[in-house]
Write a protein that holds these residues in place. Structure first.
Motif, PDB file in Angstrom:
ATOM      1  N   LEU A   6       0.826  -1.198   0.000  1.00  0.00           N
ATOM      2  CA  LEU A   6       0.000   0.000   0.000  1.00  0.00           C
ATOM      3  C   LEU A   6       0.858   1.245   0.000  1.00  0.00           C
ATOM      4  CD1 LEU A   6      -2.643  -0.872   2.736  1.00  0.00           C
ATOM      5  CD2 LEU A   6      -2.836  -1.173   0.293  1.00  0.00           C
ATOM      6  N   VAL A  37      -2.834   5.532   0.059  1.00  0.00           N
ATOM      7  CA  VAL A  37      -3.907   4.544   0.140  1.00  0.00           C
ATOM      8  C   VAL A  37      -4.124   4.148   1.599  1.00  0.00           C
ATOM      9  CG1 VAL A  37      -4.585   2.178  -0.449  1.00  0.00           C
ATOM     10  CG2 VAL A  37      -3.667   3.693  -2.212  1.00  0.00           C
ATOM     11  N   LEU A  82      -7.645   4.608   3.648  1.00  0.00           N
ATOM     12  CA  LEU A  82      -8.350   3.496   4.297  1.00  0.00           C
ATOM     13  C   LEU A  82      -8.483   3.687   5.806  1.00  0.00           C
ATOM     14  CD1 LEU A  82      -6.951   0.455   2.315  1.00  0.00           C
ATOM     15  CD2 LEU A  82      -9.280   1.377   2.246  1.00  0.00           C
ATOM     16  N   CYS A  99     -15.799  -1.467  -1.185  1.00  0.00           N
ATOM     17  CA  CYS A  99     -15.368  -0.306  -1.956  1.00  0.00           C
ATOM     18  C   CYS A  99     -15.655   0.956  -1.158  1.00  0.00           C
ATOM     19  CB  CYS A  99     -16.079  -0.248  -3.306  1.00  0.00           C
ATOM     20  SG  CYS A  99     -15.490   1.121  -4.348  1.00  0.00           S
ATOM     21  N   ARG A 125     -12.410   9.671  -5.531  1.00  0.00           N
ATOM     22  CA  ARG A 125     -11.376   8.790  -4.974  1.00  0.00           C
ATOM     23  C   ARG A 125     -12.056   7.512  -4.499  1.00  0.00           C
ATOM     24  NH1 ARG A 125      -8.414  11.042  -0.087  1.00  0.00           N
ATOM     25  NH2 ARG A 125     -10.534  11.201   0.694  1.00  0.00           N
ATOM     26  N   TRP A 126     -11.457   6.375  -4.784  1.00  0.00           N
ATOM     27  CA  TRP A 126     -11.998   5.125  -4.271  1.00  0.00           C
ATOM     28  C   TRP A 126     -10.922   4.056  -4.194  1.00  0.00           C
ATOM     29  CZ3 TRP A 126     -11.407   1.077  -7.574  1.00  0.00           C
ATOM     30  CH2 TRP A 126     -11.361   1.344  -8.947  1.00  0.00           C
ATOM     31  N   VAL A 127     -11.163   3.118  -3.281  1.00  0.00           N
ATOM     32  CA  VAL A 127     -10.318   1.934  -3.134  1.00  0.00           C
ATOM     33  C   VAL A 127     -11.249   0.744  -2.966  1.00  0.00           C
ATOM     34  CG1 VAL A 127      -8.677   0.708  -1.649  1.00  0.00           C
ATOM     35  CG2 VAL A 127      -8.355   3.134  -2.091  1.00  0.00           C
ATOM     36  N   THR A 128     -10.990  -0.323  -3.707  1.00  0.00           N
ATOM     37  CA  THR A 128     -11.740  -1.564  -3.556  1.00  0.00           C
ATOM     38  C   THR A 128     -10.800  -2.635  -3.036  1.00  0.00           C
ATOM     39  OG1 THR A 128     -13.272  -1.005  -5.325  1.00  0.00           O
ATOM     40  CG2 THR A 128     -13.109  -3.336  -4.741  1.00  0.00           C
ATOM     41  N   LEU A 185      -6.356  -5.262  -4.602  1.00  0.00           N
ATOM     42  CA  LEU A 185      -6.711  -3.889  -4.272  1.00  0.00           C
ATOM     43  C   LEU A 185      -6.690  -3.090  -5.555  1.00  0.00           C
ATOM     44  CD1 LEU A 185      -5.460  -1.778  -1.344  1.00  0.00           C
ATOM     45  CD2 LEU A 185      -5.159  -0.905  -3.643  1.00  0.00           C
ATOM     46  N   THR A 186      -7.776  -2.370  -5.817  1.00  0.00           N
ATOM     47  CA  THR A 186      -7.808  -1.457  -6.952  1.00  0.00           C
ATOM     48  C   THR A 186      -8.152  -0.078  -6.418  1.00  0.00           C
ATOM     49  OG1 THR A 186     -10.085  -2.096  -7.426  1.00  0.00           O
ATOM     50  CG2 THR A 186      -8.384  -3.170  -8.715  1.00  0.00           C
ATOM     51  N   GLN A 187      -7.722   0.946  -7.153  1.00  0.00           N
ATOM     52  CA  GLN A 187      -7.900   2.315  -6.665  1.00  0.00           C
ATOM     53  C   GLN A 187      -7.952   3.302  -7.818  1.00  0.00           C
ATOM     54  OE1 GLN A 187      -4.031   2.339  -4.699  1.00  0.00           O
ATOM     55  NE2 GLN A 187      -3.407   3.996  -6.036  1.00  0.00           N
ATOM     56  N   ILE A 229      -5.997   8.130  -5.833  1.00  0.00           N
ATOM     57  CA  ILE A 229      -5.427   8.126  -4.470  1.00  0.00           C
ATOM     58  C   ILE A 229      -3.936   8.315  -4.602  1.00  0.00           C
ATOM     59  CG2 ILE A 229      -5.122   6.843  -2.331  1.00  0.00           C
ATOM     60  CD1 ILE A 229      -8.032   7.297  -2.756  1.00  0.00           C
TER      61      ILE A 229
END
Length: 133
Positions: free
Chosen positions: A8, A12, A16, A74, A80-83, A128-130, A133
């Protein structure tokens, strides 16, 4: 193998740690997606995302019907996003639930509800996808 903390970026990891909610996607027995908003915690060292819930909820029942099934969380804030994706399990083990409660309280600044039948969903994150970020 779970996503290691070293994988990470600091940005990120910081994202989170922010006290947002996320969508949790699990699969119903017929294979269709079940998506709900949840609060969760991220344990980078263990590569685990945790969600507290009750064993009778649809999300828990979906995972109980498919042990080791896949789940995705997600977290979104604007663009902005992180899955976080991985295999998931449901546990009513008191030390595991207590650890989830401790982390939830730390992240969201108050303890979670304590309904009867509380369990923790643990997602061993493999992907992990983003964006942005």
């Amino acid at each position: 193998m779970n996503a290691p903390a070293a994988a990470l970026s600091p940005r990120v990891a910081a994202f989170l740690a922010e006290p947002y909610v996320a969508t949790l996607t699990t699969l119903r027995p017929d294979g269709s997606p079940h998506v709900v908003a949840v609060r969760f915690t991220w344990d980078a060292a263990a590569g685990l995302a945790r969600v507290l819930t009750v064993a009778t909820t649809r999300k828990a029942r979906n995972l109980l019907a498919r042990p080791g099934g896949r789940a995705a969380l997600c977290q979104v804030d604007g663009y902005r996003w992180v899955t976080l994706e991985g295999s998931a399990m449901v546990s009513d083990d008191p030390p595991r639930v207590a650890e989830a409660v401790r982390r939830y309280t730390e992240r969201y600044f108050s303890p979670p509800p304590a309904p009867p039948g509380r369990v923790v969903l643990e997602i061993a994150v493999h992907r992990l996808t983003q964006l942005n970020i």
